[in-house]
Design an enzyme around this catalytic site. Structure first.
Site, short mmCIF file in Angstrom:
data_model
loop_
_atom_site.label_atom_id
_atom_site.label_comp_id
_atom_site.label_asym_id
_atom_site.label_seq_id
_atom_site.Cartn_x
_atom_site.Cartn_y
_atom_site.Cartn_z
N SER A 20 9.58 8.89 6.21
CA SER A 20 10.53 8.18 7.06
C SER A 20 11.13 9.04 8.25
O SER A 20 11.10 8.55 9.47
CB SER A 20 11.67 7.72 6.41
N ARG A 24 10.03 8.82 12.61
CA ARG A 24 11.28 8.60 13.51
C ARG A 24 11.03 9.79 14.45
O ARG A 24 11.23 9.48 15.82
CB ARG A 24 12.53 8.57 12.66
N ARG A 115 2.19 -8.80 5.11
CA ARG A 115 3.56 -8.45 4.81
C ARG A 115 4.64 -9.08 6.17
O ARG A 115 4.18 -9.35 7.19
CB ARG A 115 3.83 -6.92 4.86
N GLN A 160 14.15 -0.70 7.91
CA GLN A 160 12.88 -0.67 8.94
C GLN A 160 13.38 -1.95 10.07
O GLN A 160 13.57 -1.68 11.12
CB GLN A 160 11.44 -1.35 8.41
N ASP A 303 11.60 2.83 -3.14
CA ASP A 303 10.01 3.39 -3.23
C ASP A 303 9.83 4.14 -4.47
O ASP A 303 8.76 4.41 -4.84
CB ASP A 303 9.75 4.38 -2.00
N ARG A 334 4.73 -4.84 -5.84
CA ARG A 334 5.14 -3.59 -6.87
C ARG A 334 5.69 -4.28 -7.98
O ARG A 334 5.59 -3.40 -8.86
CB ARG A 334 5.82 -2.66 -6.20
C1 S3P Z 1 11.31 2.90 5.37
C2 S3P Z 1 12.31 1.92 4.75
C3 S3P Z 1 11.97 1.20 3.37
C4 S3P Z 1 10.82 2.00 2.51
C5 S3P Z 1 9.73 2.32 3.28
C6 S3P Z 1 10.04 3.34 4.47
C7 S3P Z 1 11.65 3.53 6.60
O1 S3P Z 1 11.76 0.06 3.52
O2 S3P Z 1 10.29 1.08 1.66
O3 S3P Z 1 8.62 3.00 2.71
O4 S3P Z 1 11.19 4.43 6.92
O5 S3P Z 1 12.68 2.84 7.24
P1 S3P Z 1 12.71 -1.34 4.07
O6 S3P Z 1 13.52 -0.47 4.85
O7 S3P Z 1 11.96 -2.41 4.64
O8 S3P Z 1 13.20 -1.39 2.63
#
Ligand code: S3P
Length: 421
Positions: A20, A24, A115, A160, A303, A334
């Site tokens: 993550s 970013r 998705r 996200q 995760d 999952r």
């Molecule tokens: C992530 C947020 C999570 C996570 C993904 C990475 C991110 O998803 O499952 O592996 O980097 O913002 P969601 O925010 O959609 O739950």
């Protein structure tokens, strides 16, 4: 990939960079003033997709074995971007590009194309974004638009979705107030604040005012979601230490689970690096008890749920995971793929619409599974097999490259013997 059973597993592990935070650091520095060095970046397939997308959009990015160098620009060009398997790349780019006066098409592989993308597109339209999905999914097309701030509720606790809105809000007229139902990971808020963005956070509400960004060097900590596999191996089979792991409280739900399950763990050398809390995590073999996990905790361990389910399968007593329907829209469904994996190994697990119910057996026989091209299912399966009686085989095991390219090498290194302290 054949995974042999182990009587003992221990050692010190160098876990790759946080996925993550790496995404970013690349994305935000791409639109900032100046040049940034990102050290400890994860160079797995997902983050390479982000790098390639930004290059296609006209950003100069160099990599060497340890760092990524990003030279930010205000002038992105029209582009068609391949986001590969990466939901974070596609969803954050939707927000980043929405007000940037470019035309773009975002597409991905079969998993990413199945998705949901309206969860990002619909709230972005409230800000004035011209954005079209294909029946709610990728490919996503973005047209030029002027954005204006407003109040937006995200209906799902997703970092996200929240991050896409924050990125769009940076270029919108006035002020944008984003409210999410439960707090999701906050790396975006922390990093953008360090880059000079005008952001205030109060509980689950983020207020963003139009602002520019300045480049920011980032030292990426190890990913707790990747460390989780080696932490679980320590709890099941011996003693492990994972160094320099990000322990941002929006990501450490697995430690709360460890407390409930009776896992013997400790955090050492706690410190703050680039605005993110970091520590070494030591985990020792423990007698595990079943747990009950409910909705409030899910965003902080989303995760890690497949590997937590593995621990529950080895625990004494019943475990129930609820409020986790988000698992159905990850790289695989999952809930289904975790149930299939644990059942194939001889565990007792039942699927529920929003999670699973596991009756712990303290032992699993082992067996063969397919990863369904989901990196977290492959790695959770490998942990279960290492702790099983007979071991087994994982088909489509290479997908670990998405987040942890050296996973199987690390697994082979943990043969016991000397534990460096
Ligand atoms: C992530 C947020 C999570 C996570 C993904 C990475 C991110 O998803 O499952 O592996 O980097 O913002 P969601 O925010 O959609 O739950």
């Amino acid at each position: 990939m054949k995974i042999a059973p182990r009587a003992y597993f221990g050692g010190e592990f160098c876990i790759p960079g946080d996925k993550s935070i790496t995404h970013r650091a690349i994305l935000f520095n791409s639109i900032a003033k100046g040049e940034a060095e990102i050290t400890g970046a994860l160079l797995g397939a997902d983050c390479l997709s982000t790098i390639e997308c930004m290059r296609t959009l006209g950003v100069r990015i160099r990599t060497d074995q340890t760092s990524v160098y990003v030279c930010g620009t205000e002038d992105l060009r029209d582009a068609s971007c391949d986001c590969g398997n990466s939901g974070t790349t596609m969803r954050l780019l939707m927000g980043l590009l929405a007000g940037k006066q470019v035309r773009a098409c975002l597409y991905g592989d079969a998993s990413l194309s199945s998705r949901p993308m309206e969860r990002v597109a619909a709230p972005l339209r409230l800000l004035g974004a011209q954005i079209a999905t294909s029946g709610g999914k990728a490919p996503v097309k973005i047209e030029k638009a002027e954005l204006r701030g407003c109040a937006v509720d995200t209906h799902v606790a997703s970092a996200q979705v929240k991050s896409a809105l924050i990125l769009a809000a940076l270029g919108a007229q006035g002020q944008t107030v984003i409210h999410e139902p439960l707090l999701s990971r906050d790396h975006t808020e922390r990093m953008l604040t360090a880059m000079g963005a005008d952001i205030t956070v109060e509980g689950t509400t983020v207020t963003v005012r139009r602002s520019g960004l300045r480049a920011c060097h980032v030292a990426v900590p190890s990913d707790i979601s990747s460390a989780a596999y080696f932490m679980a191996l320590g709890a099941l089979l011996g003693e492990t230490i994972c160094r320099n792991v990000g322990v941002n409280p929006t990501r450490t739900g697995i430690l709360r689970v460890f407390e409930q399950m009776g896992v013997n763990y400790s955090l050492e050398n706690e410190r703050t690096v680039c605005g993110e809390p970091v520590a070494d995590i030591r985990v020792k073999k423990s007698a595990l008890r079943g747990v009950r996990l409910t909705r409030e905790l899910i965003p902080s361990l989303i995760d890690e749920l497949p590997v937590i389910a593995v621990l529950c399968a080895f625990a004494e007593g019943e475990s129930v995971v609820s409020g986790a329907e988000e698992l159905r829209v990850k790289e695989s469904d999952r809930i289904r793929t975790t149930v299939e994996m644990i059942s194939a190994f001889g565990g007792d697990i039942a699927e529920r619409p929003d999670g699973f119910l596991i009756r712990g057996k303290r032992k699993l026989r082992g067996g063969n599974i397919d990863s369904h091209l989901d990196h977290r299912i492959a790695m959770s399966g490998a942990v279960a097999l290492a702790a099983s009686e007979l071991g087994g085989d994982i088909a489509h095991a290479d997908c670990v490259d998405i987040s942890f390219p050296r996973f199987y090498q690390n697994l082979n290194e943990g043969t016991g013997g000397v534990l460096h302290v």
